[in-house]
Design an enzyme around this catalytic site. Structure first.
Site, mmCIF file in Angstrom:
data_model
loop_
_atom_site.group_PDB
_atom_site.id
_atom_site.type_symbol
_atom_site.label_atom_id
_atom_site.label_comp_id
_atom_site.label_asym_id
_atom_site.label_seq_id
_atom_site.Cartn_x
_atom_site.Cartn_y
_atom_site.Cartn_z
ATOM 1 C CG PHE A 137 -2.076 1.305 1.361
ATOM 2 C CD1 PHE A 137 -3.087 1.064 0.621
ATOM 3 C CD2 PHE A 137 -1.435 2.560 1.523
ATOM 4 C CE1 PHE A 137 -3.939 2.197 0.443
ATOM 5 C CE2 PHE A 137 -2.512 3.439 1.887
ATOM 6 C CZ PHE A 137 -3.684 3.175 1.077
ATOM 7 C CG ASP A 224 6.238 3.422 1.618
ATOM 8 O OD1 ASP A 224 6.358 4.137 2.726
ATOM 9 O OD2 ASP A 224 5.178 3.283 0.994
ATOM 10 C CE LYS A 253 0.858 5.890 7.841
ATOM 11 N NZ LYS A 253 -0.814 6.272 7.995
#
Length: 405
Positions: A137, A224, A253
């Site tokens: 994702f 990532d 984040k």
């Protein structure tokens, strides 16, 4: 005196893009949050791995209050000293060379994809291709959605962007087979630990093998670290457990502990690919966001939160395994996996109902990949709070598993 009736949250003017719980939060302190009705919850979700320092951290709050009185936003027409300060901190902790700032993980991943394509075009490759992974994702823009390995979130948004080769995780032979004799491959792109895909870690030897393959074939290694980075596993970045460095590393984040901050850290192979005009972000790198990032890193180091993530995460994992020992032995719980304070509990049946049940019991969690409970609490969580997570959650798991399908 009669108590005021409980407020039922609703958002009739907000676009219906989330399956929200009937909870509206009002304030927080440390690893706990309160809703508008005064009910308290232990936060084991941390804003989905965002609230690194928990809620209402006094040093972060003071820094942001100070910054608001100075500058919130200017634009990237001008130098922003706090950008250089945060970039230097990230470069020093990653061993890489340069940073681009944006506002979200999606933006960071989109930037990585553009870097890979430009890298290919600069080498004369007209149609560059990027290796991506099953269950990955990377975001919900059209390009990052195309790189994502989840048909459910892709459904209804075709045609997807071309130029991706998809492989399973942790199988170097299948990666080699999928790219054999293909001169258009320019990069390999993956999460060091898949988050939305079910908390699936890449094996350390696999990370090293992919690094070697990228070196041998002149590809970019793009990792990532949006969800698993910023100290969550006990090192600054999860790939560091394998002793490697990527060429491109998207972050977001936890970088701003709640303030939207995204970044792409680049090593020597990728740091000079972009020139002025190739990429940009209006809000990216604004002074308020940069102050949040600088303060987050400062507090993390002052409070030794990398070590805390490792030790409390290990304590939580053992606690879960002990409490669920019978279910692990029977196969009703497949595995408790992850690193540090990024853990997944993989059940043998769908468990989305546990999100509401846990909230009713005073615990905030999420469920990914239908059957995996995800725990990504603030990095300030204590061992005592981890024990409370186990005490609340495990009986709920046991009850769910006993229910008929």
């Amino acid at each position: 005196m009669t108590a005021a009736p409980a407020t039922t949250p609703s958002s009739p003017h907000v676009m219906n893009t989330y399956g929200r719980l009937p909870i509206a939060l009002s304030h927080g302190q440390g690893c706990r949050v309160w809703d508008v009705n005064g009910r308290v919850y232990l936060d084991a979700l941390g804003g989905i791995a965002v609230n690194t320092l928990g809620h209402n951290h006094p040093e972060l709050v003071a820094a942001l209050q100070d910054q608001v009185t100075k500058l919130i936003h200017t634009s990237n027409y001008y130098h922003i000293p706090l950008q250089e300060e945060l970039a230097k901190l990230l470069v020093e902790r990653s061993g890489m060379t340069n940073v681009f700032f944006c506002s979200t993980g999606l933006e960071a991943n989109e930037c990585a994809l553009k870097l890979a394509r430009k890298f290919g075009h600069d080498k004369g490759i007209e149609r560059p291709e990027i290796v991506v992974y099953e269950k990955a994702f990377h975001g919900r823009s059209i390009a990052t959605l195309s790189a994502t390995g989840n048909p459910k979130v892709q459904a209804g948004f075709g045609p997807l962007v071309e130029g991706f080769i998809r492989v399973p995780i942790n199988n170097i032979d299948q990666l080699k087979a999928a790219t054999a004799n293909n001169p258009n491959v320019v990069a390999v792109f993956f999460e060091a630990i898949q988050g939305e895909g079910g908390v699936n870690p890449m094996h350390m030897d696999y990370l090293r093998d992919v690094r070697d393959l990228c070196d041998a074939r002149d590809w970019l290694l793009m990792i990532d670290e949006v969800q698993c980075g910023m100290g969550r596993t006990g090192k600054w970045f999860a790939h560091q457990w394998a002793g490697i460095k990527p060429d491109v590393m998207p972050l977001a984040k936890g970088l701003g502990s709640g303030v939207p901050v995204g970044a792409v850290v680049a090593g020597p192979k990728a740091a000079k690919i972009f020139a002025p005009g190739n990429h940009g972000s209006t809000f990216g790198g604004n002074p308020l966001a940069m102050r949040a990032g600088v303060e987050t890193i400062r507090v993390m180091e002052a409070q030794n939160l990398l070590a805390n993530a490792a030790t409390v995460g290990a304590h939580l994992k053992v606690g879960l395994e002990n409490a669920l020992a019978a279910e692990l032995a029977s196969g009703a719980v497949k595995e408790v996996r992850g690193m540090g304070l990024m853990l997944g509990i993989d059940l043998s049946k769908p468990c989305a109902a546990l999100v509401q049940r846990a909230a009713d019991a005073g615990l905030l969690i999420s469920v990914t990949a239908d059957s995996v409970i995800r725990l990504v609490p603030p990095l300030i969580m204590t061992a005592a709070e981890a024990d409370q997570v186990v005490a609340i959650l495990c009986p709920l798991i046991t009850t769910l598993l006993k229910e008929s399908a």
